[in-house]
Design a protein around this motif. Sequence first.
Motif, PDB file in Angstrom:
ATOM      1  N   MET A 257       0.912  -1.147  -0.029  1.00 41.30           N
ATOM      2  CA  MET A 257      -0.123   0.035   0.063  1.00 41.30           C
ATOM      3  C   MET A 257       0.808   1.145   0.140  1.00 41.30           C
ATOM      4  O   MET A 257       1.795   1.205   0.724  1.00 41.30           O
ATOM      5  CB  MET A 257      -0.976   0.035   1.232  1.00 41.30           C
ATOM      6  CG  MET A 257      -2.034  -1.113   1.442  1.00 41.30           C
ATOM      7  SD  MET A 257      -3.129  -1.015  -0.142  1.00 41.30           S
ATOM      8  CE  MET A 257      -4.306   0.312   0.758  1.00 41.30           C
ATOM      9  N   ILE A 258       0.401   2.027  -0.835  1.00 41.82           N
ATOM     10  CA  ILE A 258       1.218   3.430  -0.635  1.00 41.82           C
ATOM     11  C   ILE A 258       0.620   4.201   0.416  1.00 41.82           C
ATOM     12  O   ILE A 258      -0.841   4.626   0.294  1.00 41.82           O
ATOM     13  CB  ILE A 258       1.020   4.211  -2.286  1.00 41.82           C
ATOM     14  CG1 ILE A 258       1.720   3.266  -3.172  1.00 41.82           C
ATOM     15  CG2 ILE A 258       1.449   5.520  -2.110  1.00 41.82           C
ATOM     16  CD1 ILE A 258       1.580   3.787  -4.653  1.00 41.82           C
ATOM     17  N   THR A 259       1.142   5.042   1.245  1.00 45.92           N
ATOM     18  CA  THR A 259       0.832   5.588   2.282  1.00 45.92           C
ATOM     19  C   THR A 259       0.602   7.063   2.191  1.00 45.92           C
ATOM     20  O   THR A 259       1.675   7.728   1.257  1.00 45.92           O
ATOM     21  CB  THR A 259       1.632   5.249   3.542  1.00 45.92           C
ATOM     22  OG1 THR A 259       2.965   5.716   3.266  1.00 45.92           O
ATOM     23  CG2 THR A 259       1.417   3.870   3.970  1.00 45.92           C
TER      24      THR A 259
ATOM     25  N   PRO B  82      -7.575   2.090  -4.967  1.00 47.42           N
ATOM     26  CA  PRO B  82      -7.070   0.899  -4.768  1.00 47.42           C
ATOM     27  C   PRO B  82      -5.480   1.054  -4.538  1.00 47.42           C
ATOM     28  O   PRO B  82      -4.999   1.655  -5.770  1.00 47.42           O
ATOM     29  CB  PRO B  82      -7.486  -0.124  -5.835  1.00 47.42           C
ATOM     30  CG  PRO B  82      -8.719   0.354  -6.411  1.00 47.42           C
ATOM     31  CD  PRO B  82      -8.682   1.909  -6.305  1.00 47.42           C
ATOM     32  N   GLY B  83      -4.795   0.475  -3.801  1.00 46.43           N
ATOM     33  CA  GLY B  83      -3.732   0.593  -3.450  1.00 46.43           C
ATOM     34  C   GLY B  83      -2.986   1.827  -2.682  1.00 46.43           C
ATOM     35  O   GLY B  83      -1.586   1.831  -2.357  1.00 46.43           O
ATOM     36  N   PHE B  84      -3.962   2.733  -2.389  1.00 48.20           N
ATOM     37  CA  PHE B  84      -3.483   3.905  -1.337  1.00 48.20           C
ATOM     38  C   PHE B  84      -4.309   3.758  -0.156  1.00 48.20           C
ATOM     39  O   PHE B  84      -5.285   3.450   0.149  1.00 48.20           O
ATOM     40  CB  PHE B  84      -3.877   5.101  -2.402  1.00 48.20           C
ATOM     41  CG  PHE B  84      -2.991   5.489  -3.337  1.00 48.20           C
ATOM     42  CD1 PHE B  84      -1.924   6.163  -3.257  1.00 48.20           C
ATOM     43  CD2 PHE B  84      -3.453   4.917  -4.607  1.00 48.20           C
ATOM     44  CE1 PHE B  84      -1.136   6.503  -4.378  1.00 48.20           C
ATOM     45  CE2 PHE B  84      -2.620   5.205  -5.733  1.00 48.20           C
ATOM     46  CZ  PHE B  84      -1.462   5.697  -5.570  1.00 48.20           C
ATOM     47  N   THR B  85      -3.597   4.218   1.019  1.00 46.34           N
ATOM     48  CA  THR B  85      -4.441   4.434   2.180  1.00 46.34           C
ATOM     49  C   THR B  85      -3.802   5.770   3.143  1.00 46.34           C
ATOM     50  O   THR B  85      -2.686   6.409   2.588  1.00 46.34           O
ATOM     51  CB  THR B  85      -3.901   3.056   3.190  1.00 46.34           C
ATOM     52  OG1 THR B  85      -4.347   3.365   4.373  1.00 46.34           O
ATOM     53  CG2 THR B  85      -2.426   3.156   3.464  1.00 46.34           C
TER      54      THR B  85
ATOM     55  N   ALA C   5       1.336   5.756  -8.990  1.00 49.39           N
ATOM     56  CA  ALA C   5       1.376   4.318  -8.723  1.00 49.39           C
ATOM     57  C   ALA C   5       2.201   3.878  -9.986  1.00 49.39           C
ATOM     58  O   ALA C   5       3.072   2.854  -9.557  1.00 49.39           O
ATOM     59  CB  ALA C   5       0.291   3.566  -8.522  1.00 49.39           C
TER      60      ALA C   5
ATOM     61  N   SER D 170      -4.891  -4.218  -9.302  1.00 50.58           N
ATOM     62  CA  SER D 170      -4.186  -4.053  -7.828  1.00 50.58           C
ATOM     63  C   SER D 170      -3.980  -2.644  -7.647  1.00 50.58           C
ATOM     64  O   SER D 170      -3.276  -2.232  -6.808  1.00 50.58           O
ATOM     65  CB  SER D 170      -2.875  -4.848  -7.867  1.00 50.58           C
ATOM     66  OG  SER D 170      -1.904  -4.375  -8.898  1.00 50.58           O
ATOM     67  N   ARG D 171      -4.192  -1.778  -8.471  1.00 48.85           N
ATOM     68  CA  ARG D 171      -4.016  -0.228  -8.302  1.00 48.85           C
ATOM     69  C   ARG D 171      -5.058   0.524  -8.355  1.00 48.85           C
ATOM     70  O   ARG D 171      -5.084   1.755  -8.079  1.00 48.85           O
ATOM     71  CB  ARG D 171      -3.124   0.389  -9.437  1.00 48.85           C
ATOM     72  CG  ARG D 171      -1.635  -0.371  -9.510  1.00 48.85           C
ATOM     73  CD  ARG D 171      -0.931   0.060  -8.105  1.00 48.85           C
ATOM     74  NE  ARG D 171       0.589  -0.602  -8.345  1.00 48.85           N
ATOM     75  CZ  ARG D 171       1.213  -0.513  -7.008  1.00 48.85           C
ATOM     76  NH1 ARG D 171       1.117   0.213  -6.181  1.00 48.85           N
ATOM     77  NH2 ARG D 171       2.429  -0.872  -7.452  1.00 48.85           N
TER      78      ARG D 171
END
Length: 223
Positions: free
Chosen positions: A1-3, A25-28, A119, A222-223
Amino acid sequence: MITVLVVEDNTVAAEAHRLYVGRVPGFTVAGVVHSGRDALRFLDATPVDLVLLDLYLPDAHGLEVVRALRANGHAADVITVTSARDLNVVRAAVSAGVVQYLLKPFTFAGLREKLEGYARFRAHVRHGEAAGQSDVDEAFGALRGSDNLVLPKGMSGPTLDLVITAVRAAPEGLPATAAADEVGVSRVTARRYLEYLADNGQVARKPRYGAVGRPEVWYVWSR
């Protein structure tokens, strides 16, 4: 995950940005702060991958914050979110190392495009040394969006976009055969695009077993 750290002085806008980022998706979202000082304090305690930064903060200009975080040794990338349309400000942002510049007001789709481009950029640069100029061009092209990616010979941006749309519309993923039917290309062509996306970290390969017990590769966004 990309913070992600959201830095925005307007509390309503900050909450909207937090919700938007959480939908990609893929980010938090690691945190939300409302001033430059609090942004630097947060990063001292909690490193993140990306800062979503408003330029007009109550205690400092956003570009001053960028310079301060670099001086403090923070390696987080920065996407600025601002109403500033002055090209001198844009130039200064580029000079400070800002990777994306998003104008207010913007839609969720606009932010999602910037985040997905970021991403793709991370996927291109995670392997270290570039094999040649084309690798460097692809990495920078990723930040400008899929229309400007330097694709392998024989691949086209419009077809890539159709394949991406097909995969994203299938929450459980899909095999190359199904992608080919959706896009209207051959299975071999669909697989080539899907493998390209997998190699660049945008889809994940998931082997599944059919009725005859043979594994088939499914591709999941997934992104």
